[in-house]
Scaffold this motif. Sequence first.
Motif, short mmCIF file in Angstrom:
data_model
loop_
_atom_site.label_atom_id
_atom_site.label_comp_id
_atom_site.label_asym_id
_atom_site.label_seq_id
_atom_site.Cartn_x
_atom_site.Cartn_y
_atom_site.Cartn_z
N GLY A 12 19.89 6.80 10.38
CA GLY A 12 19.27 6.93 9.06
C GLY A 12 19.38 5.86 8.04
N ARG A 13 19.89 4.82 8.26
CA ARG A 13 20.07 3.85 7.36
C ARG A 13 19.30 2.65 7.68
NH1 ARG A 13 23.93 3.97 3.76
NH2 ARG A 13 25.37 5.72 3.80
N LEU A 14 18.57 1.83 6.67
CA LEU A 14 17.96 0.76 7.08
C LEU A 14 19.11 -0.57 7.38
CD1 LEU A 14 14.88 -0.35 5.39
CD2 LEU A 14 16.60 -2.14 5.17
N LEU A 15 18.84 -0.80 8.53
CA LEU A 15 19.88 -1.86 8.99
C LEU A 15 19.49 -3.40 8.73
CD1 LEU A 15 22.31 -1.90 11.00
CD2 LEU A 15 20.69 -2.49 12.89
N THR A 16 18.35 -3.68 8.82
CA THR A 16 17.67 -5.17 8.53
C THR A 16 16.26 -4.93 8.43
OG1 THR A 16 18.12 -7.27 8.91
CG2 THR A 16 17.76 -5.95 10.82
N SER A 17 15.71 -6.09 7.78
CA SER A 17 14.22 -6.11 7.89
C SER A 17 14.02 -7.56 8.01
CB SER A 17 13.45 -5.58 7.08
OG SER A 17 13.94 -6.00 5.71
N GLY A 18 12.58 -8.08 8.30
CA GLY A 18 12.22 -9.41 8.56
C GLY A 18 11.19 -9.75 9.78
N ASP A 19 11.17 -10.92 10.06
CA ASP A 19 10.32 -11.38 10.97
C ASP A 19 10.80 -11.08 12.40
OD1 ASP A 19 10.77 -14.22 12.35
OD2 ASP A 19 11.82 -13.94 10.45
N HIS A 53 18.96 7.23 2.13
CA HIS A 53 18.64 6.12 1.08
C HIS A 53 17.98 4.77 1.87
CE1 HIS A 53 21.04 8.06 -1.81
NE2 HIS A 53 21.90 8.41 -0.88
N VAL A 54 16.76 5.37 2.27
CA VAL A 54 16.12 4.24 3.01
C VAL A 54 14.89 3.57 1.96
CG1 VAL A 54 14.38 3.79 4.66
CG2 VAL A 54 16.30 4.97 5.44
N SER A 55 14.75 2.62 1.81
CA SER A 55 13.66 1.86 1.06
C SER A 55 12.99 0.73 1.69
CB SER A 55 14.24 1.15 -0.32
OG SER A 55 15.12 2.22 -0.93
N PHE A 56 11.80 0.69 1.92
CA PHE A 56 10.96 -0.64 2.22
C PHE A 56 9.53 -0.24 1.77
CE2 PHE A 56 10.85 2.45 6.05
CZ PHE A 56 9.70 2.26 6.36
N LYS A 57 8.74 -1.53 1.85
CA LYS A 57 7.37 -1.69 1.60
C LYS A 57 6.56 -1.91 2.75
CE LYS A 57 8.05 -3.45 -2.93
NZ LYS A 57 7.74 -4.57 -3.94
N ILE A 58 5.29 -1.36 2.75
CA ILE A 58 4.22 -1.78 3.63
C ILE A 58 3.14 -2.45 2.95
CG2 ILE A 58 2.72 -0.77 5.73
CD1 ILE A 58 4.34 1.67 5.86
N GLU A 59 3.01 -3.85 3.40
CA GLU A 59 1.90 -4.60 2.56
C GLU A 59 0.35 -4.14 2.97
OE1 GLU A 59 2.88 -6.46 0.22
OE2 GLU A 59 4.80 -6.51 0.73
N LYS A 60 -0.36 -4.17 2.39
CA LYS A 60 -1.88 -3.99 2.45
C LYS A 60 -2.50 -4.70 3.66
CE LYS A 60 -4.04 -2.18 -1.13
NZ LYS A 60 -4.67 -2.15 -2.31
N GLY A 61 -2.83 -4.25 4.72
CA GLY A 61 -3.45 -5.11 5.71
C GLY A 61 -2.41 -5.52 6.89
N ILE A 93 1.07 -1.26 -0.07
CA ILE A 93 0.03 0.04 -0.12
C ILE A 93 1.05 1.12 -0.02
CG2 ILE A 93 -0.31 0.01 2.49
CD1 ILE A 93 -3.37 0.98 1.91
N LEU A 94 1.94 1.15 0.68
CA LEU A 94 3.01 2.33 0.57
C LEU A 94 4.36 1.78 0.54
CD1 LEU A 94 2.33 5.20 1.54
CD2 LEU A 94 3.07 4.57 3.71
N GLU A 95 5.14 2.44 -0.29
CA GLU A 95 6.54 1.89 -0.67
C GLU A 95 7.24 3.35 -0.53
OE1 GLU A 95 7.07 -0.01 -4.28
OE2 GLU A 95 9.19 -0.22 -3.91
N LEU A 113 14.60 6.66 0.03
CA LEU A 113 14.22 8.26 0.45
C LEU A 113 15.47 8.94 1.29
CD1 LEU A 113 11.47 9.44 0.15
CD2 LEU A 113 10.77 8.52 2.56
N CYS A 114 15.72 10.05 1.05
CA CYS A 114 16.94 10.75 1.67
C CYS A 114 16.26 12.16 2.29
CB CYS A 114 17.95 11.27 0.70
SG CYS A 114 18.79 9.75 0.08
N LYS A 115 16.71 12.54 3.37
CA LYS A 115 16.46 13.82 4.09
C LYS A 115 17.76 14.17 4.97
CE LYS A 115 14.05 17.37 5.15
NZ LYS A 115 13.82 18.33 3.86
N SER A 116 18.22 15.15 4.67
CA SER A 116 19.15 15.64 5.87
C SER A 116 18.97 16.99 6.28
CB SER A 116 20.67 15.64 5.14
OG SER A 116 20.87 15.40 3.89
N PHE A 117 19.41 17.21 7.55
CA PHE A 117 19.09 18.42 8.10
C PHE A 117 20.71 18.97 8.59
CE2 PHE A 117 15.57 15.90 9.56
CZ PHE A 117 14.69 16.75 9.01
N GLY A 118 21.07 20.23 7.75
CA GLY A 118 22.33 20.52 7.84
C GLY A 118 23.35 19.46 7.38
N GLY A 119 23.93 19.17 8.15
CA GLY A 119 25.00 17.89 7.96
C GLY A 119 24.42 16.54 8.49
N VAL A 120 23.30 16.52 9.15
CA VAL A 120 22.88 15.10 9.79
C VAL A 120 21.99 14.53 8.69
CG1 VAL A 120 21.54 13.92 11.66
CG2 VAL A 120 22.60 16.25 12.03
#
Lengths: 288, 244
Positions: B212-219, B22-30, B4-6, B10-17
């Motif tokens: 700010g980075r995707l470390l891991t994902s899973g169950d 570069h974050v990517s992940f998906k949210i499945e419907k439901g 439903i959402l992907e 994605l990038c966003k910095s504030f000043g030097g932070v």
Amino acid sequence: MLAQSIFNGLVMGGVYALIAVGLTIIFGVMKVINFAQGECLMLGMYAAWALHRATGLSPYILIVPVMTVMFLIGQFIFSLVINPIVGRPPTDFVVVTMGLAFVLVSVIQLIFSPTYQTVVTTAKNITIRLGSVSLGTPRVIACGVMIAAVLAVRLFLKKTDVGRAMRATAENLEVAQMLGVNTRRNFALAFALGVTMAGLSGLLLTPIYYVFPNVGMPFKTISMVIVVLGGLGSIGGAVLGGLIAGVVEAVLGAYISPDLAPAGIFLILILVLAFRPEGMFGKGARKA
Amino acid sequence: MAAILELKDLCKSFGGVHAVNHVSFKIEKGEILGLIGPNGSGKSTCVNLISGVYKADGGDVLFEGKSVIRTSIAGRSRMGIGRTFQSPKPFTGLTVFDSVYTIAMQTRSYKEASKISGEILEQMGLSQYEKMRCEKLPIEKRKWLDMARVLVTRPRVLLLDEVMAGLNPNEIDESVALVRRVNKSGITVLFIEHVMKAVIKLCSRLVVLNDGRLLTSGDPDTVMNDPKVIAAYLGRGYHHAEND
Ligand SMILES: Nc1ncnc2c1ncn2[C@@H]1O[C@H](COP(=O)(O)OP(=O)(O)OP(=O)(O)O)[C@@H](O)[C@H]1O
Ligand SMILES: [Mg+2]
């Protein structure tokens, strides 16, 4: 003599308050200052004068038609020049509304010429006596209508669905947008309402003042001072600020010199801001 | 299942932070997707990017396959993206009831709006506060007011930013049940929470952010036992921050 000046001041202050309330409603919701507020007052004067000329009716009978006309003008101005700059930096708004002020003056000058016009009412010849104090009827009526208008606005904001949505928009635009509030419509309404209040003040001034294209100038400055004095966005503050400005002006005018009146009002502004930088009723700058 | 959402790169910095890097992940419907990570890892920034409060420096957000990166806050809300705030943002001048009713009113008749507002406030355990001005509402109740307000907008996906911080164990159990009920009613949930008990109970999948980075994902089981995740939490620790 002092009592007379204070009463004169309170009555004039009522008219100032009404213009300032219009300004503060626009600021409260949109967080911008309408630099054409004085010219909207001028439009209200011309609307009252023109309708009076056409119908022969007293301006007081024309309150509802003139307010309707002003509301529509407000909506029209909003969709024409304000809506396109919503969300842009406040300086854009300053430039656009200042430009609007010039355009309105020029247009009125073209249509009606720069000649001074007058509205004659029978009310003008009647004075009301309260002990040693005597007051011109038009001024007393102006003050009464101001009180009624301010109460009506407060009631509208507090008790109606649209009023509450406007307050939600005023308090936190982003959150309101995130929750699906139609913030554009609320901006349009606030703007038109502010313009209507200015127009109504204009109508109330017609029996007392000459009607001419630049009549709004001094009112514009004083109403901005009042809004800052009362606290940006506060209706109660605008009313109190208006009354204070009126009294200071009248008392200084009577005892020292009318030339000093604006200086007196600015002095009070400086004093208030020294102790309360957010104005008398201001909530202060919102935390980021 | 369809996303439903992907979030895409994605990038966003504030000043030097580099708050989101570069974050990517998906949210499945439901589903209820857990988004976790130590303090300052970029979770709230993700929510702000998805809801449109922040403009992304780069990358894309897709809602039902369509890019919404140029869509306004209001537009995203109309499409069905709803959220709460890590530090609640009530309309202080309105009463608890009015602030829900005013939102409900935007898309409903007067009658329907009153009815639904009463019902949702009851579900959130706020009935007794209906007439109270929001500025007087106890802090711990404000998140539920945020929740009531956003629920009446009929969101399709709900971003919950630390709704359980500061609750006692009993209240956490109630809240878990409530979030589950919201999800069962057909609303996809992105669940950000430091209360791991709640995360494990609710989420079918976890996404972990660190710096700010995707470390891991899973169950949840695999993720929670992942040495990288344990190291990230040990390195930074976590506490219930009440700022945005
Ligand atoms: N508006 C902002 N201005 C400047 N820096 C910001 C802003 N918002 C977030 N940051 C910074 O971005 C980083 C990520 O913050 P974010 O709030 O997204 O973290 P978080 O994962 O939600 O943390 P927490 O668990 O404490 O809520 C932090 O270093 C934070 O200081
Ligand atoms: Mg956060």
